[in-house]
Motif scaffolding. Structure first.
Motif, PDB file in Angstrom:
ATOM      1  N   SER A 127       8.663   1.957  14.016  1.00  0.00           N
ATOM      2  CA  SER A 127       7.833   0.897  14.605  1.00  0.00           C
ATOM      3  C   SER A 127       6.354   1.186  14.393  1.00  0.00           C
ATOM      4  CB  SER A 127       8.140   0.773  16.102  1.00  0.00           C
ATOM      5  OG  SER A 127       9.490   0.403  16.303  1.00  0.00           O
ATOM      6  N   ARG A 128       5.985   2.448  14.604  1.00  0.00           N
ATOM      7  CA  ARG A 128       4.588   2.820  14.410  1.00  0.00           C
ATOM      8  C   ARG A 128       4.184   2.686  12.945  1.00  0.00           C
ATOM      9  NH1 ARG A 128       3.624   8.214  17.172  1.00  0.00           N
ATOM     10  NH2 ARG A 128       4.308   9.159  15.214  1.00  0.00           N
ATOM     11  N   ALA A 129       5.085   3.095  12.051  1.00  0.00           N
ATOM     12  CA  ALA A 129       4.790   2.972  10.621  1.00  0.00           C
ATOM     13  C   ALA A 129       4.651   1.515  10.212  1.00  0.00           C
ATOM     14  CB  ALA A 129       5.888   3.655   9.807  1.00  0.00           C
ATOM     15  N   GLN A 130       5.486   0.666  10.771  1.00  0.00           N
ATOM     16  CA  GLN A 130       5.409  -0.757  10.433  1.00  0.00           C
ATOM     17  C   GLN A 130       4.090  -1.359  10.911  1.00  0.00           C
ATOM     18  OE1 GLN A 130       9.010  -2.199  12.252  1.00  0.00           O
ATOM     19  NE2 GLN A 130      10.240  -1.905  10.387  1.00  0.00           N
ATOM     20  N   GLU A 131       3.628  -0.908  12.068  1.00  0.00           N
ATOM     21  CA  GLU A 131       2.337  -1.396  12.562  1.00  0.00           C
ATOM     22  C   GLU A 131       1.216  -1.007  11.602  1.00  0.00           C
ATOM     23  OE1 GLU A 131       1.809   0.135  16.450  1.00  0.00           O
ATOM     24  OE2 GLU A 131       3.370  -1.110  17.369  1.00  0.00           O
ATOM     25  N   GLN A 132       1.285   0.238  11.097  1.00  0.00           N
ATOM     26  CA  GLN A 132       0.256   0.669  10.163  1.00  0.00           C
ATOM     27  C   GLN A 132       0.390  -0.055   8.829  1.00  0.00           C
ATOM     28  OE1 GLN A 132      -0.062   4.902   9.775  1.00  0.00           O
ATOM     29  NE2 GLN A 132      -0.103   5.271  11.962  1.00  0.00           N
ATOM     30  N   LEU A 133       1.615  -0.226   8.390  1.00  0.00           N
ATOM     31  CA  LEU A 133       1.819  -0.948   7.131  1.00  0.00           C
ATOM     32  C   LEU A 133       1.301  -2.375   7.221  1.00  0.00           C
ATOM     33  CD1 LEU A 133       5.380   0.285   6.124  1.00  0.00           C
ATOM     34  CD2 LEU A 133       3.261   0.658   4.842  1.00  0.00           C
ATOM     35  N   ALA A 134       1.427  -2.960   8.412  1.00  0.00           N
ATOM     36  CA  ALA A 134       0.954  -4.335   8.589  1.00  0.00           C
ATOM     37  C   ALA A 134      -0.562  -4.433   8.436  1.00  0.00           C
ATOM     38  CB  ALA A 134       1.381  -4.861   9.967  1.00  0.00           C
ATOM     39  N   GLN A 135      -1.262  -3.292   8.570  1.00  0.00           N
ATOM     40  CA  GLN A 135      -2.717  -3.304   8.424  1.00  0.00           C
ATOM     41  C   GLN A 135      -3.157  -3.168   6.978  1.00  0.00           C
ATOM     42  OE1 GLN A 135      -4.456  -0.303  10.973  1.00  0.00           O
ATOM     43  NE2 GLN A 135      -2.919  -0.632  12.558  1.00  0.00           N
ATOM     44  N   VAL A 136      -2.252  -2.711   6.122  1.00  0.00           N
ATOM     45  CA  VAL A 136      -2.649  -2.390   4.751  1.00  0.00           C
ATOM     46  C   VAL A 136      -3.076  -3.640   3.989  1.00  0.00           C
ATOM     47  CG1 VAL A 136      -1.849  -1.521   2.532  1.00  0.00           C
ATOM     48  CG2 VAL A 136      -1.247  -0.317   4.631  1.00  0.00           C
ATOM     49  N   VAL A 137      -2.222  -4.634   3.952  1.00  0.00           N
ATOM     50  CA  VAL A 137      -2.502  -5.819   3.141  1.00  0.00           C
ATOM     51  C   VAL A 137      -3.789  -6.521   3.591  1.00  0.00           C
ATOM     52  CG1 VAL A 137      -1.653  -8.093   2.468  1.00  0.00           C
ATOM     53  CG2 VAL A 137      -0.100  -6.139   2.492  1.00  0.00           C
ATOM     54  N   PRO A 138      -3.986  -6.779   4.901  1.00  0.00           N
ATOM     55  CA  PRO A 138      -5.261  -7.410   5.296  1.00  0.00           C
ATOM     56  C   PRO A 138      -6.477  -6.564   4.938  1.00  0.00           C
ATOM     57  CG  PRO A 138      -3.649  -7.553   7.074  1.00  0.00           C
ATOM     58  CD  PRO A 138      -3.070  -6.641   6.054  1.00  0.00           C
TER      59      PRO A 138
END
Length: 446
Positions: A163-174
């Motif tokens: 879950s934490r990794a997904q939150e960080q991954l969600a920041q990459v593209v923007p």
């Protein structure tokens, strides 16, 4: 007895015997038969065992496929965690996955070895061999299922990390998109500056320097990590925005440099003209006052001339840098010229101010004395406010200031026709500064 009679009698005997004994009896008969007279009982058992073994083989294959799929999916999850963050939790998860991977490899090897050991399609496969294959395939299937369960439980334990990794991954593209948009805006701003006739070479070099960073962003977080990618995107964003802002300001900076060049050139000419009057001022000081009053001003004309000359050189360098559109260098030269002219201006003004102040004090010193006394009395009143006895930290400096004031007045009166007016002025100024320091200390303490 006919063969038909014998067969019927044997059939009755088989029905009456227990099942195991019937099996033995039938197996012992050389002419045992199957319905229709074309299939033997022993071959029927072999086919049944072969079918069970084949079913076990299919179950093992299914379990092996599910285990392999789970392992591959979990490996992707661990790679995502590793890319997202370098933490003790992610390192422990990787170590645990490696241990499970060794277990899976061992079981997979056992599975393949078991398959290789039993050819279920062989014509000579007997019931015993088929049963052994069934048992071993069933055993390896159980091991494959247990290993799949271990992977499932391990995957469930990774839920918080995922879950934490997904939150960080969600920041990459923007973040990457913002960085690329800023680079595009910087490029457009540079193009606009060039259309106005400015080369903007320095800014273009800075923008080109972001090329490797852009390539790394395009390579993605999978290669460089999530956090490093986000940080890289933020750096690119800041630098690109700064380049765009500076490019947008280039025309304004060019105009500002042009204005400062004109202003400082005019100021240098004015100071040079004013410096010519310092000589007569010094002559007047020498004629009317003792040496202590003007000795420190002796080199003012030479100092002013040297400062104006150096400022002129700095202005010439600034014009050259402006022509080459090296605006930072031009601004630096302008600052140097401004500092030199400021020092020269102060020196030239000091000579005239000295003559004016000495003339005033020679005419009437009472005004300066009263200013100093008022400053001391004001500090004394503040020191006694709300007190019956002054604080020694305040009383000592104020008493010393009073004594210093009285000595300065006495020395002036004892100086005769040509007293040291400049020493008198500096002493009174020191008295006022001492009183001001006490006032500041009192107010800070309150």
């Amino acid at each position: 007895m006919t063969s038909g009679r014998v067969a019927r009698d044997l059939t009755v005997s088989v029905v009456l015997l227990p099942l195991t004994l019937a099996s033995v009896a039938l197996a012992a008969l050389p002419g045992s038969f199957t319905p229709g007279g074309t299939r033997r009982w022993g071959r029927g058992r072999s086919e049944e065992s072969r079918a069970r073994a084949q079913q076990a083989k299919d179950s093992a294959a299914t379990a092996f496929y599910e285990l392999d799929t789970a392992q591959r999916d979990l490996r992707i999850t661990l790679e995502t965690l590793s890319a997202a963050e370098e933490s003790p939790e992610s390192r422990r998860a990787a170590a645990r996955f490696a241990t499970l991977g060794e277990q899976v490899d061992r079981i997979s090897h056992d599975y393949i070895s078991t398959l290789d050991a039993h050819d279920l399609d062989a014509e000579q496969l007997d019931a015993g061999e088929a049963n052994r294959a069934y048992r071993e395939l069933s055993r390896v299937t159980d091991e494959l299922v247990r290993a799949r369960g271990d992977l499932t439980r391990f995957e469930q334990s990774l839920t918080p990390l995922v879950s934490r990794a997904q939150e960080q991954l969600a920041q990459v593209v923007p973040a990457v998109d913002r960085a690329k948009a800023a680079l595009l805006a910087a490029t457009e701003a540079l193009d606009g500056a060039r259309r106005s006739g400015l080369s903007a070479d320095e800014l273009a070099a800075r923008l080109a320097g972001l090329g490797p960073e852009l390539r790394a962003l395009n390579e993605g977080a999978g290669q460089h990590g999530v956090r490093p990618t986000i940080q890289r995107a933020e750096r690119v964003l800041r630098e690109a925005r700064a380049i765009a802002a500076e490019a947008a300001r280039l025309p304004e900076r060019a105009a500002e440099i042009d204005r400062r060049l004109t202003s400082l050139r005019t100021r240098a000419e004015a100071i040079s003209h004013r410096a010519e009057s310092v000589g007569p001022v010094l002559s007047e000081l020498r004629r009317r006052f003792m040496a202590n009053c003007w000795q420190d001003l002796q080199r003012v004309p030479e100092q002013a001339e040297e400062a104006v000359r150096e400022a002129g050189e700095a202005l010439a360098a600034a014009r050259a840098e402006r022509a080459a559109q090296r605006f930072d260098a031009a601004t630096g030269q302008l600052s140097r010229a401004h500092e030199l002219l400021g020092g020269a201006d102060e020196a030239v003004s000091a000579a005239g101010d000295r003559l004016r102040r000495l003339t005033e004090i020679a005419r009437d010193a009472s005004g300066e004395v009263e200013r100093a006394r008022f400053a001391v009395r004001d500090a004394q009143r503040l020191a006694m406010r709300g007190r019956t006895v002054p604080d020694p930290r305040h009383a000592g400096p104020l008493d010393a200031a009073v004594a210093r004031l009285e000595r300065a007045v006495a020395e002036l009166e004892e100086g005769g026709r040509n007293p040291d007016y400049w020493r008198f002025l500096t002493e009174l100024e020191a008295v006022r500064e001492s009183a001001a320091s006490v006032v500041e200390a009192i107010r800070a303490g309150r």
